[in-house]
Structure formats: structure tokens, C-alpha cells
Design an enzyme around this catalytic site. Structure first.
Site: not given
Ligand SMILES: *[C@@H]1O[C@H](CO)[C@@H](O)[C@H](O)[C@H]1NC(C)=O
Ligand SMILES: *[C@@H]1O[C@H](CO)[C@@H](O)[C@H](O)[C@H]1NC(C)=O
Ligand SMILES: *[C@@H]1O[C@H](CO)[C@@H](O)[C@H](O)[C@H]1NC(C)=O
Ligand SMILES: *[C@@H]1O[C@H](CO)[C@@H](O)[C@H](O)[C@H]1NC(C)=O
Ligand SMILES: *[C@@H]1O[C@H](CO)[C@@H](O)[C@H](O)[C@H]1NC(C)=O
Ligand SMILES: *[C@@H]1O[C@H](CO)[C@@H](O)[C@H](O)[C@H]1NC(C)=O
Length: 927
Positions: A616, A731
Site C-alpha cells: 500500500s 484493507d
């Protein structure tokens, strides 16, 4: 030439196009010296010279059977080894495996052989030759457990073991399917063709699956005796419709016996019984019965009155003449002697009729050596130099052990010792060796091994380790001193370097490290102070103080203390605490994230040369630490304030969280404007690749997917309920689920993680996450709860089932997997939802179970979604449905393997005194 064409004609006539099996037949003429097509059956035989390097070829003498495959046999040495043929199979397809034994020579009848036959780890038969001119046939019907099987011969009690032929015949889809096939093979005990025209058995090409149907005219002791008077043989030339489950050959069904006086009785012995069996009777009405006549009869079994209830009326049962009626008993207990009779009912005008019977014994599938152990052994095997004769075939433990391993007698057997002293092993010690977590002894000395000691920190049962007289290098891993059972460690005459940790030196054990010039002793602390306090304990005190000082110096705490509670869960390791000081002043231990120098990372990653992905917040590189540990090094992108915060959140979070299904943080580095996180390296990459990559996706069958789902769910469940305050991942997606070397899943990337604040049930913040996985409720009102992770995990489950991406235009108007899946599930059509790659080999119920829970996970409102715990139970259900309940028990006992209990005096100390980092808002001190 003529007979060749005859065979061809037969082939063409008898093979409707659905039967294309013959091209997949494997027919091995053991001991044969050439490849040939045999004239009787038209089958292609191959000699075993290319595939079997042991034993010798013997000409078979004095037999009645002049059939070409029986003219030679292969004799194996009389020793304590096993000799195995490896046959390729398609996993979960059903096969008939046949081995035949024709000894021949009747000169020395007292040395006729007797030995054992195994299929993988399953005992198949004891082959004992009583009559040299008889062909002993052993057949097993299996559902292939993997992509190959081993047929092994061993353990002769008299004579030398031998084999004449080995044959593998694939069966049609559902032939011989049973409810028990997860745990049992079926060994043929009798397959008899009644009313046979000659003594010759019927097989290929008359039977497209090449089963051997023995003639009822064969005479042998206790084979079909006690025949009732009035038994007559009948035949027809009319075609018989046989397209029922087991497809008996038409030729077998064209003949039968009838009991013209009302009875048919037979008696025969069943080898290896008493036992449980699958029993079939095959009937077809082949006589013309006038309309004023009937044929009705019952089966009578003297000991089992229940069997007498059903009245057979073949014509009615088969719905016509010349059609197959095939009743069977799925599971019947039979004695060594089988007596059966069919008796006409009083109102019947005709006597009973019987075309064929087939009886197969259920044989419990033997437990192969632990699969992870086998992976490790194969890696070790690869270290043996080429040219060395490797007699390591079949299962490492059953029926006989590989010569260089010791196995436990558990189920499944585990490897407990490796004996490879002075065997010219070359290369580095393979990292897979860490799978061998039941091993107690490793004897690898006197070889040419190079490289560092791989990570063996989880081999907690290791007692004796011999690595001396090799060319191993690198530093001694710090965990060696905390392997709980280690008693003897020999590493002399290698090329190790660095310092020996004081803990290792002070431990009570045999430790020989001479002849390693670059190896130096660490500082031994307080050897003179022994008044009731061990050296280790004192070391601990100093460590504790240093740790506290360090932490206080480096991190300023902003919030009051909060206790982190670790759930007492079998899967959860308590946080491991550091207990020795090396490399100057930083804490070095594989449990707590430690500060690693940039220069060290530079060396480990070879100057950040191998890019393995993008997380990420930055690029990830592969690296290998000096002690052999493989790492994934993630460089946090730019130094925006967001980045800083994220970085510190991850460090503080991850260093407190340890669970087998979460990717562990090994360390971090904050130097010269670089912010770097160091994770354990996950060899098999992301789940996303394994589902969507056209090559890798073949490795993940349904059971593997279920196991991955279970692992990931457990990781998330731990975040939600095992940590206090709980943590929301935010996530969850397939690219954040990583697979380790054993294909076990670990949840990664807490880049967006945030602890749920204690007194709130939700946390508001800017919606973050990945399109396609994002909880619509959270998106709409910005209220984050654990149920948002549940939603995302539901998408992951749908991806696992369907093999499709969460968002593509294929789904129609809204591009979204959820609506597509929901409409299929509403229709009850889980079949069309499934990944076409899985389609054939999966039990629909288990897919259904997962689909059901996945749809609940993606409910519009969080409150209607299940908790992670419920999802885990559903997945475990599905595993059980897929595997059968017994396997599941094995599995759970397997996962409870020897929890690592690396508790020393030092760690006990630290548990009391460890500085509480929970919820510390870590900010870098001014530098
Ligand atoms: C027989 O056939 C097999 C497989 O096709 C081949 O590997 C082997 O070399 C052949 N052997 C002989 C003696 O021709
Ligand atoms: C079929 O039956 C007839 C008598 O009904 C007999 O003569 C003949 O030999 C039989 N044929 C076979 C192949 O058994
Ligand atoms: C036929 O079976 C019945 C019942 O088992 C028996 O009573 C009868 O004696 C048998 N008849 C013959 C001819 O074997
Ligand atoms: C068959 O039945 C027996 C007794 O009811 C049972 O113990 C056994 O598990 C069943 N299945 C097999 C494959 O033996
Ligand atoms: C059935 O009918 C035939 C003549 O059509 C006769 O010969 C036979 O005996 C009858 N059978 C019985 C059992 O009645
Ligand atoms: C029996 O066969 C007839 C015609 O061949 C068919 O109409 C009927 O449906 C069949 N019955 C069963 C139960 O299969």
C-alpha cells in the site's frame, strides 16, 4: 497379419466412442525386455527396464499360461528395502490397479515366495505362492489420492519378492464411487462371470475397462462349490443394454446360470475376510418368458436375514428384457466363506437367474508420512550428489523406512531423525528443513554443505544436531540458545563467523565449536556471581534495563498505559521477548521488531536489487539476513506526514501482534530519511496471483483454497477479538493475503490498520480501502466497524469460489461480483458460480456452505453480517464436507503440533517487566 486385423476389428466393434480409456491404459510387463502389442488383447505393453532399476529379469518356466506378459518376471533382492513402481494418475479420478504374479518353476516348491504388496502406505495384499503355475491377481479400485501412486513390494518372509505385470486402468466418472472413498480403497475379492462359455477370463477388449471377469468353469479348491442340482447355463447373442453405473461387459451379461429346480447356491472363500465389502449382483433377463410365466426370486444369506426381503423380478427391475439390473450392497459384513443362494418365490414359475457377481473388500487407506515432512525430505534428497544410487522410493515411512530417516509410529508418521553423515551432500541446507518440526536428531556432518544455517527456530524438538566438518558459514542464529530440547550441538570445522551468544555458551549442553577461526566468544557476563542467581538471570536483568533505557530514549510516550491482552488461543504465540544483546546496543530477537541498520539491510537486499512487489505504501524488496532468514523489505514511499504516521502505526502495532496467520514484522529502520519495514518473507506471494494468474491458479485446488480462507479468517478474527483494543484491518483483499512456503496464508499489510478506539463501537475517519472490496455502508456513512472487514472478506470468499475478480465489466450493469453471485445463489445455482478450474473434483455441498456464508458477509447492513468466528466455523464445515469428518480430526490434531514453548528464565523475567508499548503513539526522538 490376420490376427492383427482381427484384433483391430474387435477393438473397433467393441469400443463405442465414449470409451477412449485404452489410450490411458498403463500396462507394464515387469521383467520384459521389449515393448510390444499383445495379440490376445491388442494392448500395448511396455517393458519395465526403463522405470525399474532394481532386481533381475527371470524367464518363467513350466506354466500353463503362455501369454506373453507372463513369460518373464522381475525378482527383487531379499532385503529390508521396498521396491516401488510409480504410476502417474489424475488426482481424484477412479482407477483399477492390478498387479499379477506368476512364478512358474515348480522345482523348489518349498522356496515359493511370500511377501507384501503395498499401494502407497496402504497394505494391499500378502502374496503367497502355493502353486507356481497359477497366476495370482491382486486388484484394487482407488480414487487417486494425488498425481501419482506407488506400488511397492517388500518384506519377503520366504523366497524373493517378484512381480509379473502391473496395470493401471482409468474408470469412467462415477463407476465404483462409494460413500467411503475418502478413507477406503476397494480390493477385489471376487468377480465371477456365470454361464461362461470357456474357462478363459473375460477382459479387454470385451470389457472396455479391462476388468478381469473370472469364468465360473474354473476349478480351484473352495471356489464356487456346492452348486444346487438343476443349475443350467444359458446364453444369448442379443445385445444387452449395460449403460448402468458399473458398465459390466455385454459378453458377461450374455451368459447366465438358472436354477431350473428353483435354487441357485454357491460357496466360495473370500481372501482376507472377514471384512466389510461392497457387493454387486448383475442380472439381465435373457430368456424369453411367456406372458403366463414369471421369474421372481430372493437372495438368501444364512446369517443375515435382512437380505432376504427384496424380491428380484429382473424384467420389472430393469424395465425390460436384455437390460441390466444391478443391485448392490454398499456395505455388508462378510465372512471368510461366502455362501449365498437365490431361491424362487412360491408364486414364480421360473427359477432364479444370475449373470455375474462382484465383491470388493474395503481396505482402510494407510496414513502416509506427514506431507510437510515429505516436502522437506525431497529438498534434502536433492542435496545428494548425482550418480549416488538413491533407493528412496515411495513413502518415507511405510511400509519400510527410507534408509536415512527414522519415523515415529504416530498417525500420520512423522520424521524424527535424519541420518546423512558423510554422504557427500553438497549445496546449502534447504530452508524446507524447517518443516520437520517433529525431528529430534539431525546428522549432517562430514559433507560439503555450504551457506548459513537456515531458519530452524521452530524445530523445538531438536535434541542432537551434527553439522561439523562441513563448509557452513554465516553467523550462529540467536535462537539456537532457546531451542528448548537441544542437548548436543556440534559445529566444529566449519567457517562460521561472528559472535557466539553468551546464552548459547552458558547453556547446559554439549557444544563444540572448535575449528571456526572467525567465530568469537561473546562477552560472558558475571561468571563470578553465582549466589543463587544464574548467569542467565543476571544477563536478563541487564537486558531488561538496557531495553527500558533504549525505549525511553528513543520513544516518547504520549498516552497512558493500556494493557494488551493476548487471547489464550492455541494458534497464538505469546509475544517472544528479547534476551540477548549483540551487535552493539540494539535489541536483536526474532519476536520483537527491532531496529535494523540501513547498512545491514543494504547488504541483505544486495543494495535493494530484487523488487518483489508493491504494498500500500511502497516498494518491497527481497533480502536475506546474515543468519539466513529471508525477509521482505518494504520502503515507505515519500515522507509525507501521512507516511510517517502510517509507518509508526505499523511498527507499534505489528511488534505487539503475533499470530500464525499474520505476517510477522521482523524489524524496522529509520535512518537518513528512509523509513523501512522488514517482514518475514512469504515464499508463495499473494493469494491474488494464485487465483488470477493463469499458471499459478492451477496449484490451488478447492481444499487448498478452503485452507487459505480458514487461515486468513483466523488472522482477521485475531485482529478483531484477540487484541484489546481490537484492530480493524481496513484493507482486506486477496493481494493482502500472502502465502508462506507451506502455502499457509498470512494476512499482511496493516498499512491502513487502525486500532478501534476503546469506548467506541466504530471509528470515524476518511473512507479508505480498495475498490471492489470496500464496504458500501462504511463508504456511505464513514463509520468503521469490524463488519467492514467482514464485508471485504466476503468478497475474498466469492473470489476464491468463482476465480473471478471483484470488479469487471463481465458482471453486467454494475460491474460488481456481489450482485452477480447473489442472483446465482438465489437460484440455487452454485455450480455456475464456481471457478471452472475446480468444477470436476469438488463436492458441491462444501462450495455451497462457503457461498452461503460469503453472501451473508456482503449483506448491505453490517449488523446482518456474521462475525469472523462464525465464518471460520462455516469454512471448517466446508472442509469437513469436502474431506469427510475423520480427516478433519487429523487435521486439527496436526495444527495443534507441539506449541513452541521457548520459555527461559530470561523470558519469564521480561514477561513481568516488559515495557508496555501498547497504544504508544511512537514519535521519533529528535536526532
Ligand atoms: C518402451 O516404451 C517406453 C515408453 O513409451 C519407452 O520409454 C521405452 O524406452 C521403450 N523401451 C524399449 C525397450 O523400447
Ligand atoms: C449357448 O447355448 C447353447 C444351448 O442352449 C449351447 O449349445 C451353446 O454352446 C452355448 N454357447 C455358448 C457360447 O455358451
Ligand atoms: C432350495 O432351497 C430351499 C430353501 O433354502 C430348500 O428348502 C430346498 O431344499 C432347496 N432345494 C434344492 C433342490 O436344493
Ligand atoms: C460398514 O459398516 C460397518 C458396520 O456397520 C462400519 O463399522 C463401517 O465403518 C462401514 N464402512 C466401511 C467402509 O467399512
Ligand atoms: C403357459 O402357456 C403355455 C402355452 O401357451 C403352456 O404350454 C405352459 O404350460 C403354460 N405355463 C404355465 C406355467 O402355465
Ligand atoms: C420403462 O420403459 C418404458 C418404455 O420403454 C418407458 O415408457 C417407461 O417410462 C420406463 N419406466 C421406467 C420406470 O423407466
Amino acid at each position: 497379419m490376420g490376427s492383427y486385423f482381427h484384433v483391430l476389428a474387435l477393438l473397433l466393434l467393441s469400443l463405442p466412442c465414449i470409451f477412449s480409456q485404452v489410450t490411458e491404459f498403463i500396462s507394464i510387463d515387469c521383467g520384459g525386455d521389449s515393448n510390444y502389442t499383445d495379440k490376445k488383447t491388442g494392448l500395448a505393453w511396455i517393458s519395465d527396464t526403463g522405470i525399474m532399476s532394481h532386481g533381475e529379469t527371470i524367464d518363467v518356466q513350466n506354466t500353463n499360461d503362455e501369454w506373453e506378459p507372463y513369460k518373464k518376471r522381475r525378482d527383487f533382492p531379499t532385503d529390508d528395502k521396498k521396491y516401488c513402481y510409480n504410476l502417474e494418475t489424475k488426482e481424484r479420478r477412479r482407477y483399477l490397479v492390478r498387479a499379477t504374479f506368476l512364478y512358474g518353476s515348480t522345482e523348489n516348491a518349498d522356496t515359493y515366495p511370500s511377501f507384501l504388496l503395498y499401494l502407497d502406505a496402504t497394505k494391499w495384499a500378502t502374496v503367497t505362492v502355493f502353486d507356481g503355475s497359477r497366476t495370482y491377481v491382486e486388484e484394487m479400485i482407488i480414487r487417486a489420492p494425488s498425481s501419482s501412486i506407488n506400488v511397492c513390494i517388500c518384506c519377503a518372509t520366504t523366497g524373493s519378492p517378484f512381480i509379473s505385470t502391473l496395470e493401471l486402468r482409468p474408470l469412467n466418472l462415477s463407476m465404483y464411487a462409494t460413500d467411503y472413498e475418502d478413507h477406503f480403497y476397494m480390493k477385489s475379492a471376487a468377480r465371477v462371470n456365470f454361464g461362461a462359455p470357456t474357462k478363459d477370463p473375460i477382459r479387454y477388449p470385451d470389457d472396455p475397462f479391462d476388468r478381469v471377469w473370472e469364468s465360473d468353469l474354473v476349478k480351484r479348491p473352495n471356489f464356487l462349490v456346492g452348486i444346487a442340482p438343476g443349475t443350467e447355463r444359458i446364453n444369448t447373442t442379443k445385445n444387452i443394454e449395460v449403460t448402468n453405473r458399473e458398465y459390466p461387459p455385454v459378453k458377461v451379461m450374455q451368459t447366465a446360470v438358472v436354477g431350473t429346480e428353483g435354487n441357485l447356491t454357491y460357496r466360495l472363500t473370500l481372501e482376507d475376510f472377514p471384512g466389510n465389502a461392497r457387493a454387486f449382483a448383475y442380472f439381465a433377463e435373457i430368456e424369453n418368458i411367456r406372458s403366463n410365466e414369471t421369474r421372481k426370486f430372493k437372495m438368501e444369506h444364512p446369517y443375515v436375514p435382512d437380505y432376504s426381503n427384496a424380491v428380484v423380478n429382473i424384467e420389472e427391475n430393469a424395465n425390460g428384457t436384455n437390460k441390466l439390473y444391478e443391485p448392490s450392497y454398499m456395505n455388508v459384513t462378510l465372512d471368510f466363506v461366502l455362501s449365498f443362494s437365490f431361491v424362487k418365490t412360491p408364486d414364480s414359475t421360473k427359477g432364479p437367474l444370475l449373470s455375474a457377481i462382484e465383491i470388493s473388500k474395503y481396505v482402510q487407506i494407510g496414513s502416509k508420512a506427514d506431507a510437510q515432512d515429505v516436502i522437506a525430505l525431497n529438498a534434502v534428497l536433492a542435496m545428494l550428489p548425482a550418480g549416488v544410487e538413491k533407493q528412496d522410493e515411495g513413502d518415507p515411512c511405510t511400509p519400510t523406512q527410507w534408509e536415512w530417516v527414522t519415523c515415529s509410529s504416530t498417525t500420520p508418521p512423522r520424521i524424527t531423525a535424519i541420518h546423512l553423515s558423510k554422504r557427500n551432500l553438497t549445496g546449502p541446507i534447504p530452508p524446507e528443513i524447517q518443516n520437520l518440526d517433529a525431528v529430534t536428531e539431525l546428522w549432517l556432518e562430514g559433507n560439503s554443505l555450504i551457506g548459513p544455517i537456515p531458519d530452524i527456530s521452530n524445530l523445538v524438538n531438536l535434541r542432537i544436531v551434527h553439522l561439523e566438518n562441513n563448509r557452513l558459514n554465516g553467523s550462529l542464529p540467536s535462537y539456537l540458545s532457546s531451542l528448548p530440547s537441544l542437548q548436543e550441538l556440534y559445529i566444529q570445522n566449519n567457517d562460521f563467523s561472528g559472535k557466539i551468544s553468551p546464552a548459547l555458551l552458558s547453556r547446559k549442553m554439549v557444544f563444540n565449536y572448535d575449528g571456526n577461526p572467525k567465530l568469537t566468544k561473546g562477552i560472558r557476563l558475571g561468571t563470578s556471581l553465582k549466589v543463587g542467581i544464574s548467569v542467565a538471570a543476571l544477563g536478563a536483568l541487564i537486558v531488561v534495563i538496557l531495553v527500558i533505557l533504549l525505549l525511553l530514549r528513543n520513544f516518547k510516550r504520549k498516552t497512558p498505559r493500556q494493557k494488551i491482552n493476548y487471547k489464550a488461543d492455541a494458534n497464538t504465540k505469546p509475544p517472544k521477548k528479547g534476551h540477548n544483546l549483540t551487535r552493539g546496543a540494539h535489541l536483536m530477537e526474532d519476536g520483537i521488531a527491532c531496529c535494523i541498520k540501513l547498512s545491514e539491510l543494504d547488504a541483505a537486499t544486495m543494495k535493494f536489487s530484487k523488487n518483489i512487489g508493491r504494498g500500500s505504501f511502497g516498494v518491497v524488496y527481497y533480502g536475506r539476513m546474515k543468519d539466513g532468514k529471508e525477509i521482505a523489505v518494504k520502503i515507505i514511499g515519500d515522507s509525507t506526514s501521512q507516511g510517517t504516521k502510517q509507518f509508526l502505526t505499523e511498527v507499534s502495532l505489528l511488534s505487539r501482534i503475533h499470530h500464525r496467520n499474520l505476517v510477522p514484522l521482523v524489524g524496522y529502520c529509520e535512518e537518513a530519511n528512509h523509513r523501512i519495514l522488514v517482514y518475514e518473507y512469504m515464499h508463495n506471494g499473494t493469494l491474488r496471483d494464485h487465483i488470477h494468474d493463469p499458471i499459478k491458479q492451477r496449484q490451488v485446488d478447492w481444499l487448498t483454497r478452503l485452507r487459505i480462507a480458514e487461515d486468513a479468517a483466523k488472522g482477521l478474527e485475531y485482529l478483531h477479538t484477540g487484541c484489546s483494543p481490537s484492530i480493524i484491518h481496513r484493507d482486506v483483499k486477496t493481494s493482502n493475503i500472502l502465502l508462506d512456503i507451506n502455502m499457509r496464508a498470512k494476512v499482511a499489510d496493516f498499512g491502513l490498520s487502525r486500532q478501534a478506539e476503546e469506548d467506541l463501537t466504530h471509528v470515524s475517519s476518511v473512507a479508505k480501502g480498495t475498490l471492489g472490496y470496500l464496504d458500501p455502508e462504511y463508504y456511505a456513512n464513514q463509520q468503521l466497524t469490524e463488519k467492514s472487514d467482514v464485508y471485504s472478506f466476503g468478497i475474498v470468499l466469492l473470489e476464491l469460489i468463482s476465480g473471478r475478480k471483484p470488479i469487471t465489466e463481465d458482471y453486467g450493469a454494475d460491474w460488481n461480483i456481489v450482485h452477480w453471485a447473489r442472483s446465482l445463489i438465489r437460484k440455487g445455482d452454485v455450480g455456475s458460480m464456481m471457478d471452472p478450474l475446480l468444477a470436476d473434483n469438488v463436492k458441491l455441498e462444501s462450495v455451497w456452505r462457503v457461498a452461503e456464508v460469503a453472501i451473508q458477509c456482503v449483506e448491505q447492513h453490517g449488523i446482518s453480517r456474521p462475525k469472523m468466528q462464525e465464518i471460520i466455523l462455516a469454512i471448517q464445515d466446508a472442509v469437513m464436507l469436502e474431506k469427510g469428518s475423520e480427516n478433519n480430526q487429523n487435521m486439527s490434531s496436526g495444527s495443534g503440533r507441539t506449541p513452541s514453548s521457548r520459555k527461559t528464565l530470561l523470558t519469564s523475567f521480561l514477561e513481568i517487566e516488559s515495557p508496555d508499548l501498547s497504544n504508544a503513539r511512537l514519535t521519533p526522538s529528535a536526532r
